[in-house]
Design a protein around this motif. Structure first.
Motif, PDB file in Angstrom:
ATOM      1  N   GLN A 203       0.832  -1.193   0.000  1.00  0.00           N
ATOM      2  CA  GLN A 203       0.000   0.000   0.000  1.00  0.00           C
ATOM      3  C   GLN A 203       0.871   1.248   0.000  1.00  0.00           C
ATOM      4  OE1 GLN A 203      -3.981  -0.463   2.228  1.00  0.00           O
ATOM      5  NE2 GLN A 203      -2.519  -1.467   3.594  1.00  0.00           N
ATOM      6  N   THR A 204       0.545   2.190  -0.872  1.00  0.00           N
ATOM      7  CA  THR A 204       1.268   3.455  -0.960  1.00  0.00           C
ATOM      8  C   THR A 204       0.466   4.545  -0.254  1.00  0.00           C
ATOM      9  OG1 THR A 204       0.197   4.090  -3.040  1.00  0.00           O
ATOM     10  CG2 THR A 204       2.191   2.725  -3.189  1.00  0.00           C
ATOM     11  N   ARG A 205       1.070   5.711  -0.125  1.00  0.00           N
ATOM     12  CA  ARG A 205       0.348   6.854   0.452  1.00  0.00           C
ATOM     13  C   ARG A 205      -0.879   7.205  -0.383  1.00  0.00           C
ATOM     14  NH1 ARG A 205       2.625   9.915   4.413  1.00  0.00           N
ATOM     15  NH2 ARG A 205       4.742   9.381   5.051  1.00  0.00           N
ATOM     16  N   HIS A 206      -0.747   7.048  -1.690  1.00  0.00           N
ATOM     17  CA  HIS A 206      -1.891   7.311  -2.568  1.00  0.00           C
ATOM     18  C   HIS A 206      -3.025   6.341  -2.278  1.00  0.00           C
ATOM     19  CE1 HIS A 206      -4.118   8.567  -6.085  1.00  0.00           C
ATOM     20  NE2 HIS A 206      -4.148   7.317  -6.533  1.00  0.00           N
ATOM     21  N   ASP A 207      -2.682   5.079  -2.021  1.00  0.00           N
ATOM     22  CA  ASP A 207      -3.706   4.086  -1.681  1.00  0.00           C
ATOM     23  C   ASP A 207      -4.427   4.471  -0.389  1.00  0.00           C
ATOM     24  OD1 ASP A 207      -3.044   2.507  -3.886  1.00  0.00           O
ATOM     25  OD2 ASP A 207      -1.494   1.426  -2.767  1.00  0.00           O
ATOM     26  N   LEU A 208      -3.662   4.921   0.602  1.00  0.00           N
ATOM     27  CA  LEU A 208      -4.261   5.311   1.878  1.00  0.00           C
ATOM     28  C   LEU A 208      -5.191   6.505   1.711  1.00  0.00           C
ATOM     29  CD1 LEU A 208      -1.151   4.946   4.228  1.00  0.00           C
ATOM     30  CD2 LEU A 208      -2.936   3.269   3.742  1.00  0.00           C
ATOM     31  N   GLU A 209      -4.812   7.445   0.845  1.00  0.00           N
ATOM     32  CA  GLU A 209      -5.676   8.601   0.592  1.00  0.00           C
ATOM     33  C   GLU A 209      -6.954   8.161  -0.098  1.00  0.00           C
ATOM     34  OE1 GLU A 209      -6.842  12.460   0.865  1.00  0.00           O
ATOM     35  OE2 GLU A 209      -5.002  11.587   1.676  1.00  0.00           O
TER      36      GLU A 209
END
Length: 431
Positions: free
Chosen positions: A135-141
């Motif tokens: 999971q990337t930061r973009h996924d978390l957003e």
């Protein structure tokens, strides 16, 4: 209002994976049995041991039994939100289907606190192709946005930036970190938070700075170096121990604190204008005081000079106009009396000047107090670190119940070979 949190701590051991599954499936937490299992699961009943062994078998099947073992999401609802356990479970299922399709998940709705919250624990290895979950930061957003969408579609409240659940404004300096580990660090007095120390240093240095150079020097006085480069978008603060804090981290953790380049530059301009205005005001007051004093001194000097030549009748008339009642027989007495009146007025003027001095000192003290207002903000942070915000705080922590990661569990299944058996794709339990 739902808040989506990701727990990233200690996810790389069998013991941690077993413990978190056990925590999510405790009977005293899932009181009415709102639980869902997705992906392959062959056991007749849901138990943490059965889920753990199934996941372990899946990892060994794909030879992916190292590294990150699982991911852990928590979707928490405010205690005043009008939402049922079944709705929370449905939201958890939709969330898991959207972001963890092809991975085994255990979804449990906890009802042991004032606020409902849903745990979603996911096996890091896909049962479809064996790929590891990243999971990337973009996924978390995207996860946060999707959670808001799920709430909005059901008529539930959605978090508004800068506001609490009831719509009240979040005060400057109030802790609003959504990261559970960071939040616990800030409110736990037994641990040292360099993020909070950086915020305190900023509250001390910013109000005293009228330029970037003054600001950097002020932060250095508090033990922080400042990396402020034109070619870089963000400001990075570093303490003597090498801990780094980015400006965006401060702004997210302490609501209302704006410490990016644009905000600081605007604040420096405002502080500079305020400092110039105060200086000009001081000069104007001093000039006016000096001019008034000179005029009055000249006026009383002329009166004293004139009084020395007053006749007795003129002195009596002078005293009568002043409200006095005196009988004198010579001009000398009249002059003496008139001179006394003037000297009393001069003394009154001296008291007036002393009063001006006192008012000026009070004014200066007020200005200095306003410049030191940032120290009040420091106490706000100190109080915020000692208090627990129960409404938005993550309830419970499976870390407290963690067993030794080195614990050996008997009869762990060995890796399997050949064609896999058909098993149900999902399993749910409701009491």
């Amino acid at each position: 209002m739902a808040i989506n949190k990701v727990i990233n701590k200690s996810t790389k051991s069998h013991g941690a994976m077993r413990n978190v599954i056990e925590y999510v499936l405790r009977d005293e937490k899932i009181k009415d049995g709102y639980v869902e299992i997705t992906g392959p699961f062959a056991a007749d009943q849901i138990s943490y041991d059965a889920v753990y062994r199934t996941w372990l078998e899946e990892k060994k099947l794909w030879n992916k039994d190292t590294g990150r073992m699982y991911t852990h999401n928590i979707i928490s609802f405010h205690k005043d939100e009008n939402v049922s356990p079944s709705e929370v479970l449905e939201i958890g299922k939709e969330f898991a289907d959207r972001f963890f399709s092809g991975y085994q998940c255990v979804i449990g709705v906890h009802q042991d606190r004032e606020h409902l919250h849903c745990h979603i624990v996911t096996n890091s290895v896909s049962y479809i192709d064996g790929k590891k979950l990243h999971q990337t930061r973009h996924d978390l957003e995207q996860q946060k946005t999707f959670t808001n969408t799920l709430c909005s579609s059901r008529g539930l409240s959605v978090p508004e930036k800068g506001q609490h659940f009831d719509g009240s404004a979040i005060e400057e300096g109030e802790i609003t970190a959504w990261d559970k580990d960071k939040y616990n660090l800030l409110i736990n007095n037994s641990k040292k938070s360099f993020v909070a120390e950086c915020a305190i240093a900023l509250l001390e240095a910013v109000p005293k700075s009228t330029s970037r150079e003054e600001f950097i020097a002020g932060m250095a006085d508090h033990g922080w170096s400042v990396q402020w480069e034109d070619r870089r978008k963000h400001i990075v603060f570093r303490d003597r121990s090498g801990n780094k804090v980015r400006d965006t981290n401060i702004e997210k953790t302490f609501s209302g604190m704006k410490v990016n380049k644009e905000a600081l530059t605007n604040e420096f301009t405002r502080q500079n204008e305020l400092r110039i205005a105060n200086r000009e005001s001081d000069i104007a007051r001093a000039t006016e005081r000096e001019r008034t004093g000179a005029l009055l001194r000249q006026y009383y000097a002329e009166l004293e000079s004139a009084a020395a030549g007053l006749s007795s009748a003129e002195a009596i008339r002078y005293d009568s106009q002043a409200g006095g009642n005196i009988n004198t027989g010579n001009g000398t007495a009249g002059s003496s009396f008139a001179g006394g009146q003037i000297r009393r007025q001069r003394d009154d003027f001296g008291a007036y000047l002393a009063d001006i001095d006192s008012q000026e000192q009070d004014c200066r003290a007020s200005i200095e107090a306003s410049i030191r207002d940032s120290r009040v903000e420091r106490r706000i942070i100190g109080n915020a670190e000692k208090q627990s915000i129960t409404g938005g705080r993550q309830s419970g922590s499976c870390e407290a119940d963690r067993r030794s990661e080195g614990q050996i569990w008997p009869d762990e299944p060995e890796g399997t070979t050949g064609t896999r058996r058909e098993v149900p794709r999902s399993f749910s339990r409701h009491r």
